[in-house]
Design a protein around this motif. Structure first.
Motif, PDB file in Angstrom:
ATOM      1  N   ALA A   1      35.255  46.415  43.792  1.00 38.66           N
ATOM      2  CA  ALA A   1      35.998  46.041  42.938  1.00 38.66           C
ATOM      3  C   ALA A   1      35.941  46.268  41.452  1.00 38.66           C
ATOM      4  O   ALA A   1      35.962  45.572  40.522  1.00 38.66           O
ATOM      5  CB  ALA A   1      36.129  44.427  42.993  1.00 38.66           C
TER       6      ALA A   1
ATOM      7  N   ARG B   1      42.652  42.242  45.954  1.00 36.53           N
ATOM      8  CA  ARG B   1      41.604  41.273  46.043  1.00 36.53           C
ATOM      9  C   ARG B   1      40.407  41.652  45.069  1.00 36.53           C
ATOM     10  O   ARG B   1      39.846  42.600  45.242  1.00 36.53           O
ATOM     11  CB  ARG B   1      40.878  41.513  47.273  1.00 36.53           C
ATOM     12  CG  ARG B   1      41.710  41.209  48.444  1.00 36.53           C
ATOM     13  CD  ARG B   1      42.152  39.401  48.566  1.00 36.53           C
ATOM     14  NE  ARG B   1      42.787  39.078  49.742  1.00 36.53           N
ATOM     15  CZ  ARG B   1      43.159  37.822  49.700  1.00 36.53           C
ATOM     16  NH1 ARG B   1      43.353  37.170  48.776  1.00 36.53           N
ATOM     17  NH2 ARG B   1      43.714  37.582  50.707  1.00 36.53           N
ATOM     18  N   ALA B   2      40.189  40.903  44.065  1.00 38.73           N
ATOM     19  CA  ALA B   2      39.093  40.978  43.167  1.00 38.73           C
ATOM     20  C   ALA B   2      38.894  39.650  42.413  1.00 38.73           C
ATOM     21  O   ALA B   2      40.065  38.966  42.277  1.00 38.73           O
ATOM     22  CB  ALA B   2      39.449  41.908  42.138  1.00 38.73           C
ATOM     23  N   ALA B   3      37.722  39.175  42.007  1.00 36.07           N
ATOM     24  CA  ALA B   3      37.572  38.034  41.400  1.00 36.07           C
ATOM     25  C   ALA B   3      38.459  37.982  39.882  1.00 36.07           C
ATOM     26  O   ALA B   3      38.790  37.014  39.713  1.00 36.07           O
ATOM     27  CB  ALA B   3      36.142  37.649  41.185  1.00 36.07           C
TER      28      ALA B   3
ATOM     29  N   GLY C   1      34.295  40.271  35.124  1.00 33.61           N
ATOM     30  CA  GLY C   1      33.628  40.075  36.361  1.00 33.61           C
ATOM     31  C   GLY C   1      34.100  41.354  37.292  1.00 33.61           C
ATOM     32  O   GLY C   1      33.934  40.976  38.568  1.00 33.61           O
ATOM     33  N   PHE C   2      34.534  42.330  36.870  1.00 32.45           N
ATOM     34  CA  PHE C   2      34.529  43.726  37.767  1.00 32.45           C
ATOM     35  C   PHE C   2      33.158  44.108  38.208  1.00 32.45           C
ATOM     36  O   PHE C   2      32.190  43.996  37.698  1.00 32.45           O
ATOM     37  CB  PHE C   2      35.342  44.421  37.044  1.00 32.45           C
ATOM     38  CG  PHE C   2      36.775  44.296  36.885  1.00 32.45           C
ATOM     39  CD1 PHE C   2      37.719  44.329  37.974  1.00 32.45           C
ATOM     40  CD2 PHE C   2      37.100  44.110  35.305  1.00 32.45           C
ATOM     41  CE1 PHE C   2      39.129  44.135  37.385  1.00 32.45           C
ATOM     42  CE2 PHE C   2      38.408  43.673  35.057  1.00 32.45           C
ATOM     43  CZ  PHE C   2      39.294  43.720  36.152  1.00 32.45           C
ATOM     44  N   GLY C   3      33.261  44.921  39.439  1.00 33.66           N
ATOM     45  CA  GLY C   3      31.886  45.393  40.068  1.00 33.66           C
ATOM     46  C   GLY C   3      31.738  46.412  39.453  1.00 33.66           C
ATOM     47  O   GLY C   3      32.300  47.060  38.350  1.00 33.66           O
TER      48      GLY C   3
END
Ligand code: SF4
Ligand code: FES
Lengths: 254, 261
Positions: free
Chosen positions: A176, A107-109, A214-216
């Motif tokens: 993420a 689960r990750a954008a 867009g990773f955290g």
């Protein structure tokens, strides 16, 4: 040999990237404890195909723990309950007869679902393309051991290079974040003489791409390190941070 | 965007800000704890009140205190920004997520712990800090004998609508050292005699403990200070000094006054 088992699976099913997915319950009957997790899914899929139903999609390739394709979030943990083990190397003896197993995609954008359990992890490729290489002119084959490298350094670089790009670190991280992956790729070159010419440009380019995907951010929970099938250490993250801050705030390019 | 601004808007830059402000706040905790140990003195607050005046009037300390307020605000605001980023980075959550299998509880709950600390800070600062600066505070006059420092005479001066000037001088003919100071000690004493206030302190200090057990070590990891030589020292400091000793010291103050004074 222990007895075969019957299991209940709760699997994420999603037709395509745009569709709304949901958990669907299946039963997996007569599963040998010596099967791998993916073989168990193969058995379930054969049953689905015989019933003219759409089989469960999941990524896999080598099935021997080296390619990084398999990517299943099993019972709340990437690659399941076993330490330093990919989903394909996980065996059904790690589960109990009658157990319910929840299987989800990463689960990750930045890892959109393609279908069911399979995700698009090209974001990792783009980070690599941004700087995860060395530029050399190809020519004659150099002699071996021409450049002296201390054994401990070579070993450490090799450890970083064992990352198989599976994405479990992102999946495990509560933010993420892709820091473990990126730092392993930065480190494997930053540690070696061949990586020095582009060392500081590389780290900046790869971090910029990581953010653009867009990773955290990293909050140092250590979940990535604990779940990484290749036991990549978060000391790589510290090394990357050092290089990044050095490049951005301290060091002149010449 | 300038290169500098770019650096600090990157994910690593935001973490650098969290790390530096966090560590600065950690150093403040040491000073604050050592200073407030004077609450344990059995002198009706003479030393504590003199110290409070010094801390609010000595210029270099005033500069540092503004840095401190700024750090609290920046640390909190960036925590919010990072939380928002985190939700953006994982818009669809897991049905099953076994966090305890791979990471310590405190590391996954820094936001909640930080919020408890922030709420505490608001109560704490409005009660003591704001009141000391702008509130109605009684004054105390201490007369300490020059020949026998244990001979102290205290005259409380209740607030009568007018501020009484701070004074600290030697009255040679009378043979005493005179200190006239705002009596913050009295306010602290009265607050710490209320059970709910003591409870709030204990809860907040437990939250601080868990926040620092993760936060201190994490700040150094973010800075890239991670090697086998000094990581054990950082871990020890983070767990025992910042995680246990300091929160315990702060919690001991209201507990001591509530139970033993
Ligand atoms: S660092 Fe570990 S978990 Fe992350 S991609 Fe590489 S091998 Fe997978
Ligand atoms: S399928 Fe290649 S690592 Fe699992």
């Amino acid at each position: 040999m222990s007895e075969n088992m019957n299991l209940t699976l709760k699997v994420w099913r999603q037709k395509n990237a745009e569709a709304k997915g949901q958990m669907v319950t299946y039963s997996a009957k007569n599963i040998s404890p010596d099967m791998s997790f993916l073989e168990m899914l193969d058995v379930v899929n054969e049953g689905l195909i015989k019933k003219y139903e759409d089989p469960i999609h999941f990524d896999h390739d080598c099935r021997e723990g080296i390619c990084g394709s398999c990517s299943l979030h099993i019972n709340g943990r990437p690659h399941g309950p076993k330490h330093a083990t990919t989903s394909c190397q996980l065996h059904m003896r790690s589960f109990k007869d009658g157990e319910t197993i929840v299987i989800e995609p990463w689960r990750a954008a930045a890892f959109p679902v393609i279908k069911d359990l399979s995700t698009n992890r090209q974001a990792f490729d783009r980070i690599q393309q941004a700087g995860g290489f060395i530029s050399v002119n190809t020519g004659g084959v150099p002699d071996a051991n021409e450049i002296p490298i201390p054994k401990v350094i070579a070993d450490e670089a090799f450890n970083s290079a064992t990352c198989i790009q599976c994405g479990a670190c992102v999946a495990a991280c509560k933010n993420a974040s892709a820091m473990l992956f990126v730092s392993a790729k930065v480190s494997q070159l930053a540690l070696l003489p061949q990586g020095q010419p582009e060392r500081y440009r590389r780290v900046q380019a790869m971090v910029a791409q990581m953010d653009a995907e867009g990773f955290g951010h990293c909050t140092n929970t250590g979940a990535c390190e604990a779940e990484c099938p290749k036991e990549i250490s978060i000391s790589n993250i510290a090394r990357m941070n050092r290089d990044y801050f050095t490049a951005r705030l301290i060091k002149d390019e010449v | 965007m300038s290169k500098f601004a770019q650096t600090f808007s990157s994910s690593l830059g935001k973490k650098l800000i969290m790390s530096l402000t966090g560590l600065f706040l950690c150093t403040f905790l040491i000073v604050h704890l050592i200073g407030n140990l004077q609450l344990f003195k059995d002198d009706q607050g003479q030393a504590f009140n003199a110290y409070s005046y010094f801390m609010t009037h000595f210029p270099p300390i005033k500069v540092i205190s503004y840095l401190l307020y700024a750090s609290i605000i920046v640390h909190s605001v960036y925590a919010l920004v990072l939380t928002r980023n985190k939700n953006k980075a994982r818009p669809v959550g897991y049905a099953s997520y076994d966090g305890k299998a791979n990471s310590p509880w405190s590391s996954r709950n820094m936001g909640i712990l930080g919020t408890i600390i922030l709420v505490f800070l608001v109560v704490h600062m409005s009660n003591f800090w704001a009141r000391y600066h702008w509130g109605e505070l009684p004054t105390a006059r201490y007369e300490v004998s020059l020949t026998n420092p244990n001979d102290v005479k205290i005259t409380p001066i209740p607030f009568n609508g007018q501020e009484i000037a701070h004074a600290d001088y030697v009255d040679a003919p009378a043979g005493v050292q005179v200190l006239i100071a705002k009596d913050l000690y009295k306010i602290v004493y009265e607050s710490f005699k209320q059970w709910w206030y003591v409870l709030l302190y204990v809860i907040a200090m437990s939250a601080l403990s868990f926040h620092l057990i993760h936060g201190f070590r994490s700040a150094f990891q973010t800075l890239g200070w991670n090697n086998s030589k000094y990581v054990p020292a950082i871990r020890f400091l983070g767990e025992w000094v910042f995680g246990v000793l300091i929160p315990l010291g702060f919690a001991a103050m209201p507990l001591y006054i509530y139970f033993f004074k």
